[in-house]
Design an enzyme around this catalytic site. Structure first.
Site, short mmCIF file in Angstrom:
data_model
loop_
_atom_site.label_atom_id
_atom_site.label_comp_id
_atom_site.label_asym_id
_atom_site.label_seq_id
_atom_site.Cartn_x
_atom_site.Cartn_y
_atom_site.Cartn_z
N SER A 202 0.90 -1.08 0.01
CA SER A 202 -0.01 0.03 -0.25
C SER A 202 1.04 1.30 -0.07
CB SER A 202 -0.73 -0.10 1.19
OG SER A 202 -1.47 1.08 1.49
N TYR B 206 -2.20 0.29 10.43
CA TYR B 206 -2.26 -0.03 9.12
C TYR B 206 -0.94 0.22 8.34
CZ TYR B 206 -3.75 -1.13 4.18
OH TYR B 206 -3.69 -1.51 2.85
#
Length: 277
Positions: free
Chosen positions: A151, A164
């Site tokens: 990501s 995250y």
């Protein structure tokens, strides 16, 4: 193991294990790899959704076997991998796709610690468990490839979703370690950022509430297939992003020559005299 044909490129296919295969990007990748001629071992927690995936793949003429498992359980992961490999053969491609994100978009000091723990366990310990279960066999057979679903959060600071972001940075570092330690054994790892694909997870995030442009799952699959076929080996240990990068653009960049620090997780020097450079 019987040779299979990757119908998307003509190269021999093999056995791919995909985590998080019951829904979202993981399901798209599992189904897409099967269409391309790969035998797919599908791993996820949802047994019913996995059965539906296997039925879909089988009806289309592909081969898939599924085992429900929680990737945060090391013993269960090891048993699941043994079961899948006993039926499909040794793994050639591991796709670490299972993951989660915090529900609340809050600064780090307001984060719920139990949720932080769950994110770290799923996104970091889960891939570690898969690596420990799968990679020794890859090395013994002469190599393989690992794809981590990464990501932009791995390399860009954000005021929210700190767990995250930290987990994806850790996953990036794990992939780099795999390549550094495994290259001489034919083992390579790749960080593939999928962009923002329309899934139940992304649609439930306030950040994307007004989004109108999404990354197509086919773009993610194209990068994973290119990795699997060995077309992007120059990008091992580096980040590529679906929807921005294509197999052709990445191959062209590699032919032109990649800088040593291109697309790696690193600390940039402050100038030519920086002692850390």
């Amino acid at each position: 193991m019987a040779e299979r044909t990757d119908r998307s490129g003509g190269a021999p296919a093999g056995v791919a294990l995909v985590t998080g295969a019951s829904r979202g990007i993981g399901r798209e990748l599992a189904a897409g790899l099967a269409r391309a001629g790969w035998a797919v071992g599908a791993l996820a927690r949802d047994a019913v959704a996995l059965d539906e995936l296997v039925e879909e793949v089988t009806a289309a003429g592909g081969r898939a076997v599924a085992t429900p498992v929680d990737v945060t359980d090391a013993g269960a992961v090891a048993a699941a991998v043994r079961a899948l490999e006993s039926e499909l053969g040794g793994t050639d491609l591991l796709v670490n796709c299972a993951g989660r994100i915090e529900a609340d978009e809050v600064p780090p000091w307001e984060a719920d610690l139990e949720e932080v723990r769950r994110v770290i366990e799923a996104n970091v310990l889960g891939p570690f468990h898969l690596v420990r279960a799968v990679v020794p066999g890859m090395v013994a057979r002469g190599g393989g490839r690992v794809v981590d679903l990464s990501s932009g959060a791995a390399h860009k600071d954000s005021p929210v979703h700190a767990a995250y972001g930290a987990s994806k940075a850790a996953l990036f570092r794990l992939g780099g370690a795999l390549t550094a330690a495994g290259r001489e054994h034919g083992l390579l790892a790749f960080e593939v950022a999928p962009g923002v694909v329309r899934t139940a997870m992304t649609e439930g995030m306030a950040t994307h509430a007004e989004r109108t442009e999404w990354t197509e799952p086919a773009d993610v699959l194209a990068l994973v297939l290119a990795v699997a076929r060995g077309e992007l080996d120059a990008w091992a240990g580096r980040l590529v992003r679906a929807g921005t990068d294509t197999p052709a653009s990445l191959a062209a960049a590699a032919r032109a020559g990649l800088a040593p620090r291109a697309r790696v997780l690193d600390v940039l020097p402050h100038g030519p005299d920086d002692p850390l450079a």
